[in-house]
Design an enzyme around this catalytic site. Sequence first.
Site, PDB file in Angstrom:
ATOM      1  CD  GLU A  44      -3.022  -1.094   2.240  1.00 58.37           C
ATOM      2  OE1 GLU A  44      -2.729  -0.525   3.304  1.00 58.37           O
ATOM      3  OE2 GLU A  44      -4.118  -1.631   2.041  1.00 58.37           O
TER       4      GLU A  44
ATOM      5  CD  GLU B 287      -5.005  -5.975   2.503  1.00 59.86           C
ATOM      6  OE1 GLU B 287      -5.765  -5.100   2.987  1.00 59.86           O
ATOM      7  OE2 GLU B 287      -3.810  -6.094   2.818  1.00 59.86           O
TER       8      GLU B 287
END
Length: 831
Positions: A189, A261
């Site tokens: 991320e 995710e």
Amino acid sequence: MRANNTARALSLALLVLVVSVLGFVPGASCTEVSYDERALVIDGQRRIILSGSIHYPRSTPEMWPDLIQKAKDGGLNTIETYVFWNGHEPRPRQYNFEGNYDIMRFFKEVQKAGMYAILRIGPYICGEWNYGGLPAWLRDIPDMQFRLHNEPFEREMETFTTLIVNKMKDANMFAGQGGPIILTQIENEYGNVQSNLPDQESATKYIHWCADMANKQNVGVPWIMCQQSNDVPPNVIETCNGFYCHDFKPKGSNMPKIWTENWTGWFKAWDKPDYHRPAEDVAYAVAMFFQNRGSVQNYYMYHGGTNFGRTSGGPYITTTYDYDAPLDEYGNIRQPKYGHLKALHTVLTSMEKHLVYGQQNETNLDDKVKATKYTLDDGSSACFISNSHDNKDVNVTFEGSAYQVPAWSVSVLPDCKTVAYNTAKVKTQTSVMVKKESAAKGGLKWSWLPEFLRPSFTDSYGSFKSNELLEQIVTGADESDYLWYKTSLTRGPKEQFTLYVNTTGHELYAFVNGELAGYKHAVNGPYLFQFEAPVTLKPGKNYISLLSATVGLKNYGASFELMPAGIVGGPVKLVSAHGNTIDLSNNTWTYKTGLFGEQKQIHLDKPGLRWSPFAVPTNRPFTWYKATFQAPAGTEAVVVDLVGLNKGVVYVNGHNLGRYWPSYVAGDMDGCHRCDYRGEYVTWNNQEKCLTGCGEVGQRFYHVPRSFLNAAHGAPNTVVLFEEAGGDPAKVNFRTVAVGPVCADAEKGDAVTLACAHGRTISSVDTASFGVSGGQCGAYEGGSGCESKPALEAITAACVGKKWCTVSYTDAFDSADCKGSGVLTVQATCS
């Protein structure tokens, strides 16, 4: 001939040597993994990947086989996990790969189950984990900058990444070695924070260095980077994280659509209620992803687990990491989410060839209604019809047939004719888990020890001294939640002051001349606060001892590691009633990390400790308590109920179960008063929904894995509490987690299936009604009074005394007084 034989023998020996060096096992099935724009290509075949996150440190090795098998039974073919750097290397070059950090054993269990694996090395992982998995000792290294282009950080990151890769190679865990790992991840991320970092040129160099370093590891499978946004290195696959990823398109040609995710719920903080993402919405998101050419999907989390010890980050994140996952914190199947998704997985798996090889054709039936058809060369096809309206059911005609599609749902038609699955229609039972008390009547018998504070009440006992107020994490190397700041001053006559301490928290206890002057903790969010308390200084020498405590470390955001903790800089001041100010900030301060009981490992209950069974105190801060208990019989999950305590740490047989704080009550939020699966699920900006637990204890129950217990009949088990703030252990007890009420809805023609668990049986059928108008399983509210006596009798006869049962809803369940609304609701009780 002898020369030729010798040459052959030498060649064979060299071949064996080469094979050994590469880590291949003779006879093992080596898997080739590549990718194209449609999917991962495994041994020459495009595949859809249905994966679930199970984090090995958040469970135990004894739990792993069961968790992995339940994931496989739930229709998954892959297990994904982060790698937890600070758990594996708590101190420089001192490694831990034992117990629940035995990552090789974890992947071997995945392999044994016949599943693929995704290895997300990071090594920054976020994960609601202290420092996002980065060791705090990195900050001791000169010129260190986290996650930027600098030699100290890149050297340490490469060293750890190489260590993990080599351990996987040595264990033959990569696909090319016959192992389960088909994807690896570097960084995590980064694109979410990259634009907010102080040096954009350094950030770009760093992320491209990460990709180059990873590819030099020669793992033989693709590398991925999630949420990398615009600055995507050319030699990795960009992937998506979020509640919805169907509109995501990877940057770069020839790359498949990967969802690393899919958030099945959300993590919990002490001051927040419990987050629940409806099963209908999770299924909708998955179906939309595959409808829109998705090929690799991973649930975060599939099993959330527990933040054992001091691992939870945030700060202020609870010990539980349940995450409303399909497998709950204890490993129990969460229904209906598990079963509803399992049914979807079954349908998607049956359509695999169409999804990854079929020609896609889309038809817009409405501004938010779309039909998608995947057609193979043989003429067969598979279809989706999606309705993205969040408040309107639709009736549509597609290829000559009429379909009713509920709002915010996807209908899946494996043959493009018959609806085999709709994301909004849950056919799986709901299971309500209950906590059943297991200890003997009269509760636990406690003994106690006081925390030895006396050495902390002077400035002569400590690790070192400094003439400034230092930052806590660096000073204490994150070896404890606690750091003592101690100083002294000499005064003349007795005088009253107000003590002011500016701190970045998260908690502060102030002692003056050995007496507790006061306590304060920060609110969750801005951790800067000012402590204020009246104090009395005596003639002569006075001692001021400040105990600063953290409750998890920052784990997310640009330059998160620079967020300070403790009384860094202060100021610390004494102000008299006349306005005279004594600034102690540049006094000589003595520092000591941790508590005496931590250093003496009181939690291990070593011989020689003088536990007192007499006059067990309550509401006394800085107190250790101990009791023995019998392990609950059976195989159901065990929890310890810590109601009545304030704040501290709980241990069972020496195992740290984590921080507790049952005095912290979750606030009231609007999301506790509304829940509708329709519409986007959000957990921020006051858009939360489907919350429970507003105004209740933040966390009351703490997981005790069965492997932590002495299960032999009569064998004692020991629970030790460190009560920091002062509580009452009288109500503490152990419970088992069991299925209580089970419920199911069925339309005519459906089968009603009810099941208990852990050997329990259905003891009663409580409801069989067409008139349920509100409430939820276990607490239905009355309706029109449309009870079906025939259904109640039939289901009772078929189910009572059974571990599970199936009964078809037929016309026989109707009666003259009750023709039925079309949906039969059944509730039974397991005991």
